[in-house]
Design an enzyme around this catalytic site. Structure first.
Site, PDB file in Angstrom:
ATOM      1  N   CYS A  44       0.825  -1.214   0.000  1.00  0.00           N
ATOM      2  CA  CYS A  44       0.000   0.000   0.000  1.00  0.00           C
ATOM      3  C   CYS A  44       0.857   1.260   0.000  1.00  0.00           C
ATOM      4  CB  CYS A  44      -0.905  -0.026   1.233  1.00  0.00           C
ATOM      5  SG  CYS A  44      -1.829   1.498   1.495  1.00  0.00           S
ATOM      6  N   TRP A  77      -7.434  -6.628   5.657  1.00  0.00           N
ATOM      7  CA  TRP A  77      -6.059  -7.087   5.552  1.00  0.00           C
ATOM      8  C   TRP A  77      -5.857  -8.223   6.570  1.00  0.00           C
ATOM      9  CZ3 TRP A  77      -2.869  -4.915   1.896  1.00  0.00           C
ATOM     10  CH2 TRP A  77      -3.273  -3.697   1.353  1.00  0.00           C
ATOM     11  N   THR A 111      -8.470   0.159   6.629  1.00  0.00           N
ATOM     12  CA  THR A 111      -7.313   0.605   5.862  1.00  0.00           C
ATOM     13  C   THR A 111      -6.010   0.524   6.652  1.00  0.00           C
ATOM     14  OG1 THR A 111      -7.640   2.911   6.533  1.00  0.00           O
ATOM     15  CG2 THR A 111      -8.754   2.181   4.507  1.00  0.00           C
ATOM     16  N   TYR A 175      -5.476   6.425  -9.048  1.00  0.00           N
ATOM     17  CA  TYR A 175      -6.678   5.652  -8.712  1.00  0.00           C
ATOM     18  C   TYR A 175      -7.896   6.183  -9.461  1.00  0.00           C
ATOM     19  CZ  TYR A 175      -4.209   3.265  -4.937  1.00  0.00           C
ATOM     20  OH  TYR A 175      -3.329   2.481  -4.217  1.00  0.00           O
TER      21      TYR A 175
END
Length: 336
Positions: A44, A77, A111, A175
């Site tokens: 990330c 995650w 996140t 993105y």
């Protein structure tokens, strides 16, 4: 958690947990060495900022780190890199569990980076722009000797201004192009991205770093996008006017940083590629991970030192990365 509007524009959900860990503990979370755990994924770009800043400032012992695997599902995650698929300190298999301990009804993005309070197992914050600033300003007592000033007072307004446009057009711009739901939205993001990269090239043609003559927070934020450009964004996100390696100034600038201790030694190209090409099934339904690009050119001379500047200012280079935090040798050209 993000979405595409009916008009095809990609929007990032920016509803972060904004609680801060501060020297005076005004939000209820004082800076305490060893109390918190920084959860990241090397895949990330937002988390990679925190990995770099933590290393440059020497916060490894004060703020221990957990590394999640590069592949996640719609839930969270996971800690599949750890024995038994469980983080050895937090005792959880999914980062989602720490978010739900903070708020059982949490309905926003799970996140990284996220900082977890170890005693309670609850997420304190996932507000990635503030996390690295607070590492510089609130954790100062635990910086290593010779830590660089990444957010110096005299340059903060300029750093903030550069960061704002880089975020809109580059960090988030790739993105916006990659997840665009219409040709028009894609074209807008694409044009803004390459216009900003041209602007950055002009800025960097005579200056080794983005703001001032040393590495700052601005360089960290740009680097994590540029280092992913050829491996992911050029093809996967259709940002294909030029490769980074075809933009001479930015290519030399990024190689300069990559070869600087604290930057390239945190980059895991295997995790980066596996994350994007495997997780984004709507963009890459076959989940085939490309074999390329060739990474050996990251070690070619960059000649940026001729522009002057001092990478760490009055500080020093960080010590070599510890074995337990080293990127696997087959995932980085630095070990080849």
């Amino acid at each position: 958690m993000s979405y595409v509007s009916p008009g095809g524009k990609y929007s990032r959900d920016s509803r972060y947990i904004t609680t801060r860990i501060t020297t005076d503990g005004r939000d209820g979370f004082p800076v305490e060495p060893g109390r918190y755990r920084l959860v990241v994924s090397r895949a990330c770009p937002w988390a990679s900022r925190a990995v770099i800043v933590r290393r440059l400032l020497g916060l490894e012992r004060a703020l221990p780190m957990a590394v999640a695997g590069p592949i996640h599902d719609e839930r969270s995650w996971t800690f599949d890199l750890d024995p038994g698929g469980r983080d050895p300190v937090l005792g959880i298999e999914r980062l989602q569990q720490a978010y739900f301990r903070r708020d059982p009804g949490y309905d926003r993005g799970i996140t990284v980076p996220a900082i977890v309070d170890v005693p309670t197992g609850k997420v304190v914050t996932n507000h990635f722009p503030q996390i690295t600033i607070d590492m510089s300003l609130e954790w100062m007592l635990y910086h290593r000797d010779g830590a660089p000033a990444l957010y110096p007072p005299a340059l903060r307004s300029e750093i903030d201004a550069v960061n704002e446009v880089v975020y809109k057009d580059v960090n988030n711009g790739v993105y916006r192009a990659g997840f665009a739901g219409s040709q028009e939205s894609y074209a807008e993001a694409y044009e803004r991205l390459f216009a900003r990269l041209e602007w950055l090239s002009k800025r960097l043609v005579r200056s080794r770093y983005l703001v001032g003559d040393t590495i700052t927070e601005a360089d960290v934020r740009l680097f994590t996008s540029l280092v992913r450009f050829d491996a992911v964004y050029h093809g996967h996100f259709k940002c294909n006017r030029h490769k980074l390696s075809e933009m001479p100034v930015l290519w030399a600038y990024t190689r300069d940083l990559f070869q600087t201790p604290g930057f390239g030694d945190t980059v895991d190209f295997d995790h980066i590629k596996r994350h994007y090409y495997t997780v984004h099934r709507d963009i890459n339904p076959t989940r085939i991970v490309p074999a390329g690009p060739d990474l050996t050119n990251w070690l070619e001379p960059h000649d940026r030192a001729a522009l002057g500047g001092r990478p760490f200012g009055d500080g020093t280079s960080p010590k070599p990365v510890t074995p337990e935090e080293a990127v696997p040798a087959d995932h980085t050209p630095l070990a080849w």
